[in-house]
Each structure stands twice: as C-alpha cells, then as structure tokens.
Scaffold this motif. Structure first.
Motif, PDB file in Angstrom:
ATOM      1  N   VAL A 107      37.737  43.171  29.043  1.00 67.52           N
ATOM      2  CA  VAL A 107      38.982  43.462  29.670  1.00 67.52           C
ATOM      3  C   VAL A 107      39.596  42.036  30.150  1.00 67.52           C
ATOM      4  O   VAL A 107      38.576  41.436  30.455  1.00 67.52           O
ATOM      5  N   ILE A 108      40.650  42.055  30.314  1.00 68.43           N
ATOM      6  CA  ILE A 108      41.035  40.764  30.899  1.00 68.43           C
ATOM      7  C   ILE A 108      41.726  41.007  32.348  1.00 68.43           C
ATOM      8  O   ILE A 108      42.611  41.535  32.379  1.00 68.43           O
ATOM      9  N   ALA A 109      41.440  39.922  33.209  1.00 70.78           N
ATOM     10  CA  ALA A 109      41.970  40.018  34.268  1.00 70.78           C
ATOM     11  C   ALA A 109      43.344  39.932  35.036  1.00 70.78           C
ATOM     12  O   ALA A 109      43.436  38.398  33.931  1.00 70.78           O
ATOM     13  N   LEU A 110      44.123  39.998  35.285  1.00 78.11           N
ATOM     14  CA  LEU A 110      45.506  39.752  35.763  1.00 78.11           C
ATOM     15  C   LEU A 110      45.804  39.314  36.603  1.00 78.11           C
ATOM     16  O   LEU A 110      45.507  39.958  37.685  1.00 78.11           O
ATOM     17  N   PRO A 111      46.614  38.486  37.121  1.00 81.49           N
ATOM     18  CA  PRO A 111      47.141  38.188  38.410  1.00 81.49           C
ATOM     19  C   PRO A 111      48.488  38.910  38.561  1.00 81.49           C
ATOM     20  O   PRO A 111      48.747  40.055  37.888  1.00 81.49           O
ATOM     21  N   GLY A 112      48.121  39.705  39.694  1.00 84.46           N
ATOM     22  CA  GLY A 112      49.477  40.493  40.887  1.00 84.46           C
ATOM     23  C   GLY A 112      50.947  40.459  40.387  1.00 84.46           C
ATOM     24  O   GLY A 112      51.459  41.733  40.543  1.00 84.46           O
ATOM     25  N   ALA A 113      50.586  39.658  40.308  1.00 88.08           N
ATOM     26  CA  ALA A 113      52.692  38.756  40.304  1.00 88.08           C
ATOM     27  C   ALA A 113      52.710  39.459  38.760  1.00 88.08           C
ATOM     28  O   ALA A 113      54.339  38.830  38.206  1.00 88.08           O
ATOM     29  N   LEU A 114      52.091  39.577  37.787  1.00 84.86           N
ATOM     30  CA  LEU A 114      51.741  39.254  35.914  1.00 84.86           C
ATOM     31  C   LEU A 114      53.047  40.796  35.801  1.00 84.86           C
ATOM     32  O   LEU A 114      51.975  41.995  35.857  1.00 84.86           O
ATOM     33  N   PRO A 115      54.042  41.025  35.164  1.00 84.92           N
ATOM     34  CA  PRO A 115      54.846  42.271  34.954  1.00 84.92           C
ATOM     35  C   PRO A 115      53.596  43.338  33.450  1.00 84.92           C
ATOM     36  O   PRO A 115      53.022  42.043  32.446  1.00 84.92           O
ATOM     37  N   ASP A 285      49.146  31.087  32.667  1.00 82.36           N
ATOM     38  CA  ASP A 285      50.423  30.350  32.346  1.00 82.36           C
ATOM     39  C   ASP A 285      51.815  31.315  32.214  1.00 82.36           C
ATOM     40  O   ASP A 285      52.779  30.560  32.254  1.00 82.36           O
ATOM     41  N   ILE A 286      51.845  32.932  32.115  1.00 80.24           N
ATOM     42  CA  ILE A 286      53.098  32.767  31.817  1.00 80.24           C
ATOM     43  C   ILE A 286      53.330  33.498  33.582  1.00 80.24           C
ATOM     44  O   ILE A 286      54.416  33.258  33.311  1.00 80.24           O
ATOM     45  N   VAL A 287      52.407  33.605  34.312  1.00 82.91           N
ATOM     46  CA  VAL A 287      53.308  33.787  36.043  1.00 82.91           C
ATOM     47  C   VAL A 287      53.877  32.558  36.030  1.00 82.91           C
ATOM     48  O   VAL A 287      54.944  32.450  37.028  1.00 82.91           O
ATOM     49  N   ARG A 288      53.046  30.939  35.918  1.00 80.78           N
ATOM     50  CA  ARG A 288      53.611  29.783  36.005  1.00 80.78           C
ATOM     51  C   ARG A 288      54.509  29.105  35.266  1.00 80.78           C
ATOM     52  O   ARG A 288      55.748  28.868  35.357  1.00 80.78           O
ATOM     53  N   LYS A 289      55.485  30.610  34.451  1.00 82.99           N
ATOM     54  CA  LYS A 289      56.191  30.165  33.270  1.00 82.99           C
ATOM     55  C   LYS A 289      55.948  28.717  32.742  1.00 82.99           C
ATOM     56  O   LYS A 289      57.164  28.420  31.812  1.00 82.99           O
ATOM     57  N   SER A 290      54.910  28.697  32.128  1.00 83.85           N
ATOM     58  CA  SER A 290      54.621  27.591  31.100  1.00 83.85           C
ATOM     59  C   SER A 290      54.150  28.206  30.125  1.00 83.85           C
ATOM     60  O   SER A 290      53.868  27.787  28.505  1.00 83.85           O
ATOM     61  N   PHE A 291      53.891  29.847  29.787  1.00 80.36           N
ATOM     62  CA  PHE A 291      53.953  30.227  28.515  1.00 80.36           C
ATOM     63  C   PHE A 291      54.356  31.513  28.656  1.00 80.36           C
ATOM     64  O   PHE A 291      54.846  32.071  29.467  1.00 80.36           O
ATOM     65  N   ASP A 292      55.194  30.969  27.132  1.00 78.79           N
ATOM     66  CA  ASP A 292      55.913  32.616  27.096  1.00 78.79           C
ATOM     67  C   ASP A 292      55.463  33.525  26.276  1.00 78.79           C
ATOM     68  O   ASP A 292      55.174  33.717  25.230  1.00 78.79           O
TER      69      ASP A 292
END
Length: 324
Positions: A107-115, A285-292
């Motif tokens: 399992v990959i831990a996810l930040p709370g802000a990531l949809p 990085d997705i949350v930081r908008k540096s990965f699409d």
C-alpha cells in the motif's frame, strides 16, 4: 459488497455486477474500502486470457485507492482509516469491488489533499514508469528515446525522466505533440511518418542515445537497438528480448525487462519499501502540481465495463478511473 465479476473469459462485456461476500484480511494483509479504481490494459487482457490461480467467479482489477477498513495480524505500519493506493497481485481477487484485500507491504500512503481519482491513476502506470527509469544508471543530461510516449506509462515516464535531468526524445502521434512536450519531451517524432526511424537515426548520429524505452513490443524494441551508443540500455516495458538484438562485442548494450506485477511473487520487503516510497513521492508531487496523474476519463463504478471497453479500443492519452 458490490463487485464486478466474470464467470468466464472474454471481453469487458462478460463482467457482471453482483453481490459478493466482503473478504477478510489475513496475516500481513489489509482490507481497503475502495473509493476509486484504476483501469489498465492488464485488466482487460487477463479478463480475456484468464489465470491458472483464479477461483471462479473472479473479481478482476489490479489498481485501487481508498481507506484501510481492517488490518490483519501483524500489520502495524498503517492504521484504520489511512488513505492508500495499491497495485494488487493479479492472481488474487482484485479492485473491481467495494472492498479488496491487499498485502500490507504494497500500500502507498497518500496525502490528505490528494483526490482518490488521481491516486488510483498512480500504481500501475507511474510505478511501471518508475521501475523503467530505475533500470539504467544514467546521469543528468543523458539523451533517451521513448516510444509510445503519449500513453499512461509513457506520460509518467516522461515526467520522471525530466525530473532526473534526462533529455527525452519522444515518439507518438502528431495529435499528442503539445501534450507530450508539456510532460517533458525535448523533441517529438510522429510514428505515422514512414521514415520516422531514419529521422531518429540521423539525430542519434549527432547526439548518441544512452537508453531506449519501448512501450510497443519486444520485436519493436529490437528494431531500435542499433540506435544506442556503446554500453547503452534497451528497456522493454511491453514484452521482453528473448535473444540479443545485436551481434556480440559490438555496442555491448544492456537489456532490461519491466514487470511490476512480478514484484508480488519475487520482490523482498526492502524492494517493496522502495517502490511504495516512490509511489508516495509521486502522490506528493501531484498535490504540489509537479506531476500530472493524466486522468482523462472518470466514470461511476456502475459504468466500469464501458470505460474498460474504451480503454481496450483506445487511443488512451492518459488514465481511466472508476469512482464510487
């Protein structure tokens, strides 16, 4: 729980939405309450092919994202309610369900802000791309070629390669040039042009290629091996090289195969730790908008077979997900 199951092999239309028993996690496993399901080519392929380890009816699907609903014995590093994504063993009951049992180490831990829609697009495409770029030990400034660059894995690979400072020459359809350049390509070549290989060869004479990442087939990758400089790297993401594509003691290239799902059968805990850490870094990085995450199609869970059929038909310049 609701689950898409199939009682026989076939196309996406063999899937049936049924009530199935909610599974229980065993030792070293967790039960994930799925909030989004990632759809991948491996899903429709194995629905067609079947697998010797399956019990029928089978719940397919390798990628998902949601919350930990229950933890099995010995699981201490993730708690109930933790937000996670995962790539499950295709031999097991899969993610096309409200609940899925997954090895806890996967399992990959996810930040709370990531949809969850973006999270479900991480495992198979982005982790496959991570495995691929981890194969050749190249320094910043290396020139590499990526075929199939506009697909989900190709788009993830472009971004990871750019982050490593590599100069990426992408091969894709002309319709995807703008998108592929945005994701990290320095140059683009249209594979629909009959002489595109000659264009790449002319470029390689002036600027040697240290690696080729091929998304098409083993045969296709073999046809590009001559473009590599001495001690270059040929990385097959679809298929593998069954024999050396070039004569011995010429450019002495290295051959690499990539198989994310094989990790379940052959990787140790340390390898899994590094893989899921890479997934967590991509999530951040997705949350930081540096990965699409390249989500191009999000549908309701009840419409999953139709989305899978669109995935099979293509083209797929990005990821398709189903949402609860």
């Amino acid at each position: 729980m609701k689950a898409w199951v199939h009682h026989q092999t076939g196309g996406p239309d063999v899937l049936r939405l049924e009530e199935r028993p909610r599974p229980k996690p065993g030792r070293g496993e967790v039960l994930v309450r799925n909030r989004a399901v990632g759809l991948n080519p491996v899903d429709w392929k194995f629905i067609e092919w079947g697998h010797a380890a399956w019990e029928w009816p089978h719940i397919p699907g390798v990628d998902g994202a949601g919350e930990i609903a229950e933890a099995g014995e010995g699981v201490t590093h993730v708690g109930l309610g933790a937000r996670v994504a995962y790539h499950n063993d295709l031999a097991r009951p899969g993610s096309f369900a409200e609940y899925t049992v997954v090895p806890a180490r996967a399992v990959i831990a996810l930040p709370g802000a990531l949809p969850f829609a973006a999270a479900a697009a991480i495992p198979c495409p982005a982790l496959t791309a991570f495995q691929a770029v981890s194969k050749p030990p190249l320094a910043a400034g290396a020139h590499v070629l990526v075929t199939g660059a506009s697909g989900a894995v190709g788009g993830a690979l472009l971004q990871l390669a750019r982050k490593r400072g590599w100069i990426v020459h992408a091969v894709c359809s002309a319709a995807q040039f703008e998108r592929v350049i945005r994701l990290g390509a320095a140059t683009v070549t249209d594979y629909h042009r009959p002489d595109w290989r000659s264009d790449i060869q002319d470029m390689a004479r002036l600027q040697p290629l240290q690696a080729v990442f091929d998304m098409v087939s083993g045969e296709h990758a073999s046809s590009l091996a001559h473009l590599l400089s001495a001690n270059g790297h040929l990385v097959c993401i679809q298929d593998r090289q069954e024999k050396a594509p070039l004569p011995a003691f010429t450019t002495t290239i290295s051959l690499h195969e990539v198989g994310l799902n094989a990790m379940h059968g052959y990787a140790d805990d340390g390898q899994w730790g590094r893989l899921v850490a890479a997934g967590a870094a991509i999530a951040a990085d997705i949350v930081r908008k540096s990965f699409d995450p390249q989500v191009m199609d999000g549908v309701a869970f009840d419409a999953l077979p139709e989305a899978l059929a669109r995935l099979k038909a293509g083209p797929n310049p990005g990821n398709r997900v189903a949402l609860f």
